[in-house]
Design an enzyme around this catalytic site. Structure first.
Site, PDB file in Angstrom:
ATOM      1  CG  ASP A  84      -2.272   0.947   0.959  1.00 55.21           C
ATOM      2  OD1 ASP A  84      -3.142   0.774   0.311  1.00 55.21           O
ATOM      3  OD2 ASP A  84      -2.195   1.818   1.698  1.00 55.21           O
ATOM      4  CE1 TYR A 171      -1.463  11.922  -7.792  1.00 49.61           C
ATOM      5  CE2 TYR A 171      -0.947   9.472  -7.098  1.00 49.61           C
ATOM      6  CZ  TYR A 171      -2.291  10.616  -7.453  1.00 49.61           C
ATOM      7  OH  TYR A 171      -3.606  11.286  -6.801  1.00 49.61           O
TER       8      TYR A 171
END
EC number: 3.6.1.66
Length: 213
Positions: A84, A171
């Site tokens: 995660d 990103y």
């Protein structure tokens, strides 16, 4: 059990030859396979087994990584690696954080995520656009493994005003690595892997692999 044996002492005695990645993200799978290298265990995506993503109800990266790993281990019967990670921007109070993958509305839609991020930071001066990628890796031998191996890594930088570069995913095009003076998407994969949040987390994990594998 002999009189001198401790319950659970041999929990991690058998070597791991195959791991399931608790994600269907092709970019993460490719990065982690490169980073694992010849670590002795092959890595397969949970999607190969028809396993869908579990609902991420945790309030921290650690909790969500554990949820993912436990779900994949239970569904496949294999040891599982949960990942995660997310982007935390200081000017946005740590957002997008846990919601990085769906910040723009659609899960995993990098263009929409980046577009929203740049809108939120419109007018914020360069010096105040500090951010960090954070990654938590969790390795579970079984769904009920009471001794999960947890490794974390962070990568600090700034958010650019516009995307740059063609490598990486997520990103990466708007994340500036100050040491190399370029975006994460402009870095060669080998260089990125050596300094990224995921690379740093896996380096910590690999220090413990000999005792586990």
């Amino acid at each position: 059990m002999g009189s001198g044996e401790v319950p659970g002492a041999n929990l991690h005695s058998d070597p791991i030859s195959e791991l399931v990645l608790a994600s269907g993200n092709a970019g993460k799978l490719a990065e982690l396979r490169q980073l694992l290298g010849d670590g002795g265990a092959s890595l397969r995506a949970q999607s190969e087994f028809g396993v869908v993503d579990v609902e991420e109800t945790g309030l921290t990266f650690v909790e969500n990584a554990l949820l993912k790993a436990r779900h994949a281990a239970r569904a496949t019967g294999l040891p599982a690696l949960g990942d995660d990670s997310g982007l935390c921007v200081d000017a946005l109070g740590g957002a997008p954080g846990l919601h990085s993958a769906r910040y723009g509305g659609g899960h995993g839609d990098a263009m929409r995520n980046i577009a929203r991020l740049l809108r939120e930071l419109d007018g914020v001066p360069e010096a105040a656009r500090t951010a960090r990628f954070h990654c938590v890796l969790v390795l579970l031998r079984t769904p009920d493994d009471p001794q999960p191996v947890i490794a974390e890594g962070s990568w600090h930088g700034r958010i650019l005003a516009a995307p740059r570069g063609a490598h990486g995913f997520g990103y990466d095009p708007v994340f500036l690595d100050p040491e190399n003076a370029c975006s994460a998407a402009e870095l060669e994969p080998a260089i990125k892997n050596a300094i990224s949040h995921r690379g740093r987390a896996l380096a910590v994990l690999k220090q413990r692999l000999p005792e586990i594998l």
